[in-house]
Design an enzyme around this catalytic site. Sequence first.
Site, PDB file in Angstrom:
ATOM      1  N   SER A 120     -25.788 -96.385  40.038  1.00  0.00           N
ATOM      2  CA  SER A 120     -26.076 -95.070  40.602  1.00  0.00           C
ATOM      3  C   SER A 120     -25.711 -95.079  42.076  1.00  0.00           C
ATOM      4  O   SER A 120     -25.880 -96.092  42.761  1.00  0.00           O
ATOM      5  CB  SER A 120     -27.570 -94.740  40.424  1.00  0.00           C
ATOM      6  OG  SER A 120     -27.931 -93.632  41.229  1.00  0.00           O
TER       7      SER A 120
ATOM      8  N   ARG B 189       9.814 -68.495  13.519  1.00  0.00           N
ATOM      9  CA  ARG B 189       9.455 -69.226  14.735  1.00  0.00           C
ATOM     10  C   ARG B 189       8.489 -68.373  15.518  1.00  0.00           C
ATOM     11  O   ARG B 189       8.805 -67.248  15.882  1.00  0.00           O
ATOM     12  CB  ARG B 189      10.679 -69.571  15.584  1.00  0.00           C
ATOM     13  CG  ARG B 189      10.335 -70.376  16.847  1.00  0.00           C
ATOM     14  CD  ARG B 189      11.559 -70.978  17.512  1.00  0.00           C
ATOM     15  NE  ARG B 189      12.230 -71.902  16.616  1.00  0.00           N
ATOM     16  CZ  ARG B 189      13.466 -71.708  16.125  1.00  0.00           C
ATOM     17  NH1 ARG B 189      14.156 -70.639  16.475  1.00  0.00           N
ATOM     18  NH2 ARG B 189      13.997 -72.579  15.302  1.00  0.00           N
TER      19      ARG B 189
END
Length: 417
Positions: free
Chosen positions: A248, A287
């Site tokens: 920490s 497409r």
Amino acid sequence: MARFEAALVRASADCGVVPAAHAQTISQICAQATFDTKALASSARQAGTLAIPFVKALTDKVAAASAEAARYVHFGATSQDVIDTAVALCHRTAGKRLLELVRETGDAAAELARRHEATPMLARTLLQPAAPVPFGWKAAMWLAPLARTLPRLRAAQDDACVLQFGGASGTLSAFGARAADVAERVARELHLARRPTWHSARDGFARYGAELAIFTGVTAKIAGDVALLMQAEVGEVSEPAGAGRGGSSSMPHKRNPALSMLALEAAHRAPGLAATLLNQLPTEHERGVGQWQSQWLTLRELVCAAASAAAAMRDVLAGLEVNIQAMRDNIERMQGLVFSEALALRTSRAIAERLIAQAVREKRHLGDVTRGDAEAMRMAPAAEVDRIFDPAASYGAAPAMTQEVLNDWTKARESGL
């Protein structure tokens, strides 16, 4: 992308579609050329696909060597052929490493299952203490979905990493009667399976994305369990210690589940990415507009998320610190209450509830209260009461289940080797 163009022109030359000398020129330039990626990215923004500026840049390089050869760059192909095949090639390589990580993660879970087949710990249902189980069984329950996921992930990967080759409208019309031969040669050279044109059929990528998300979620389930078991008030396992790991910035005493956190954050991202691929299944005609153009970005993020989760949990499980004494202490701390099901089955629900209420009220062990109760002892002799409060008596089919999962894992991991 250059590999696709080189394979295409060589295959075309083999089939007599492109002059061999020109194919050799293009192939050599594809193998040696370098490209200005920043310029390509900027031009792709205008063109709508990276393939268009790439093909132009490659054509310019070939034209500098032979104007005649430049005519045959990208011959008979379309932008999507280049992009999709390049994606398939990249993910085949990345996918091999991912599958290695999956196997390593599963192997580590399997080792925990074997090593702790008789180590008692509390089960926890709805986050509350439940009857004891072997820690090895818990590890096997982590392993079971990995055993199911590995072959499915491998199959989805194989299905996604295939050649895309259809030409302008998907029919390879530029190659005439030689279309199938050219396609077969391109696929063979790139070591990719060949499928009919899948320009507008995006199920392969969607299925692969879904399996990647499932796998990432499977690793996160393990990560969540480890993080909860690491809580100081539980203290049954710890991630492997390492310099700079889990600290920490403000509280020096902390040991955070840093690796598990990586798997959990990846699992929070993965479903949205998979949903993007699913949302791109309805493409327009031959497409689509706005679907395939970005799928390579989405798949890249998904594979990176899955690999990050796999690598993290591989390290966690391979180096997991198991506090057997804390597991036993947590069982004892429950003062026998977690054996209430066994007590109720051997006596009756009413008797068990009465004895539990007494044990809680008097702050005594449920076993001691049971042994002092005449009605309970008439129904369960002393030896049976002792067994009721033995953690191993709660294991049930856990050993058989564990072995079954280990067998399944062996089959799953060896089937793709």
